[in-house]
Scaffold this active site. Structure first.
Site, PDB file in Angstrom:
ATOM      1  CG  HIS A  76      72.245  82.052  13.043  1.00 25.14           C
ATOM      2  ND1 HIS A  76      73.333  81.320  13.477  1.00 25.14           N
ATOM      3  CD2 HIS A  76      72.103  81.760  11.731  1.00 25.14           C
ATOM      4  CE1 HIS A  76      73.829  80.633  12.469  1.00 25.14           C
ATOM      5  NE2 HIS A  76      73.101  80.875  11.397  1.00 25.14           N
ATOM      6  NE  ARG A  77      72.435  77.510  11.859  1.00 21.53           N
ATOM      7  CZ  ARG A  77      73.627  76.929  11.770  1.00 21.53           C
ATOM      8  NH1 ARG A  77      73.950  75.996  12.650  1.00 21.53           N
ATOM      9  NH2 ARG A  77      74.487  77.243  10.830  1.00 21.53           N
TER      10      ARG A  77
ATOM     11  CD  GLU B  91      69.144  81.665   9.425  1.00 23.98           C
ATOM     12  OE1 GLU B  91      69.559  81.121   8.385  1.00 23.98           O
ATOM     13  OE2 GLU B  91      69.261  81.148  10.558  1.00 23.98           O
TER      14      GLU B  91
ATOM     15  CG  ASP C 156      69.082  76.659   8.394  1.00 25.11           C
ATOM     16  OD1 ASP C 156      69.731  77.360   7.614  1.00 25.11           O
ATOM     17  OD2 ASP C 156      69.241  76.681   9.631  1.00 25.11           O
TER      18      ASP C 156
ATOM     19  CG  HIS D 258      72.632  74.434   9.413  1.00 36.38           C
ATOM     20  ND1 HIS D 258      73.829  73.757   9.254  1.00 36.38           N
ATOM     21  CD2 HIS D 258      72.781  75.612   8.775  1.00 36.38           C
ATOM     22  CE1 HIS D 258      74.653  74.498   8.557  1.00 36.38           C
ATOM     23  NE2 HIS D 258      74.057  75.639   8.253  1.00 36.38           N
TER      24      HIS D 258
ATOM     25  CD  GLU E 229      70.614  79.004   4.564  1.00 35.42           C
ATOM     26  OE1 GLU E 229      71.516  78.398   3.934  1.00 35.42           O
ATOM     27  OE2 GLU E 229      70.782  79.513   5.683  1.00 35.42           O
TER      28      GLU E 229
ATOM     29  CE  LYS F 258      71.761  74.310   5.000  1.00 35.71           C
ATOM     30  NZ  LYS F 258      73.028  75.074   5.166  1.00 35.71           N
TER      31      LYS F 258
ATOM     32  CG  ASP G 126      74.688  82.286  16.926  1.00 30.93           C
ATOM     33  OD1 ASP G 126      73.893  81.927  16.046  1.00 30.93           O
ATOM     34  OD2 ASP G 126      75.920  82.076  16.865  1.00 30.93           O
TER      35      ASP G 126
END
Length: 246
Positions: A9-10, A36, A38, A51, A111, A113, A231
């Site tokens: 995640h990020r 993953e 953004d 993000h 993703e 945004k 994470d």
């Protein structure tokens, strides 16, 4: 053998400043099989990885990404907020991340945004860059803006899409079919074994977020998720290793 995609995640945001090259490189070392991240657009139309719509929290500038030229944004310190030793980290461009992953088999969840600011043409720009890197088979485009996902499918039927949602979506796999979406990226509390099975029967994958507890990970693996967003990719990698999965 069940294969579960381990989406960092990020990046490895549990031990690095989120959405930085340090976080992405560390994620790969910790066993992530997916990333993953953004994306947003700068004032001059560059695709950057961040993000928040504002630069304040992670880069110390009280200004929106959309109001900042890439030349200025790329000089900002995007690591010190997390820990002093990351002071040299910058906000990466999507191109830099694609370059990092090009010669791997890592799945990339991008993703869009564009829920608060619409970022006209962001779908086309991202798709063109993914195609330029010949990574269409390894990318999933996700968004909370489902109009945007519908447009992505029109522009690039060959690229997978994932519907982001928080809670209470009625028959999510039926809804996904209306958008020709390939995956459901649901908040972890909106996922049940029944919904996962219903979606899987229709060829739709579940990739819930954000799962950091090993017991929760175990339950979701048993329920049949195709992947999960965490994470701590090292925790999930170790759990999958112990289970004989990968």
């Amino acid at each position: 053998m069940q294969t579960v995609i381990n989406f960092a995640h990020r990046g490895a945001s549990g031990c690095c400043p989120e959405n930085t090259l340090a976080a992405f490189k560390t994620a790969l070392k910790l066993g992530a099989t997916g990333i993953e991240t953004d994306v947003q657009l700068t004032k001059d139309g560059r695709i950057v990885i961040i993000h928040d719509e504002s630069l304040a929290r992670t880069a110390g500038l009280n200004q929106f990404v959309k109001d900042t030229d890439y030349a200025e944004l790329s000089t900002l310190d995007a690591g010190s907020w997390y820990a002093p030793e990351f002071h040299a980290e910058r906000i990466p461009s999507l191109e830099q991340l694609l370059e990092l992953l090009r010669d791997t088999d890592t799945i990339l969840n991008i993703e869009l945004k564009n829920g608060i600011f619409q970022y006209p043409d962001i779908e086309r720009k991202v798709i063109e860059m993914v195609r330029d890197f010949r990574m269409t088979d390894r990318v999933i485009l996700s968004s909370f803006n489902h109009y945007s996902l519908a447009l992505c499918k029109q522009l690039a039927p060959e690229i997978r899409t994932g519907i982001l949602y928080m809670e209470g979506l009625y028959h999510p796999s039926d809804y996904a079919a209306t958008l020709q979406a390939d995956a459901l990226h649901a908040f972890k509390l909106a996922v049940t074994p029944e919904l996962i099975a219903e979606a899987a029967a229709k060829g739709i994958a579940y990739h819930p977020f954000t799962i950091n507890d090993s017991a929760e990970m175990e339950k979701l693996i048993l329920a049949g998720v195709a992947g999960m967003i965490t994470d701590y990719p090292d925790v999930l990698a170790e759990l999958l290793k112990r289970r004989g999965a990968r």
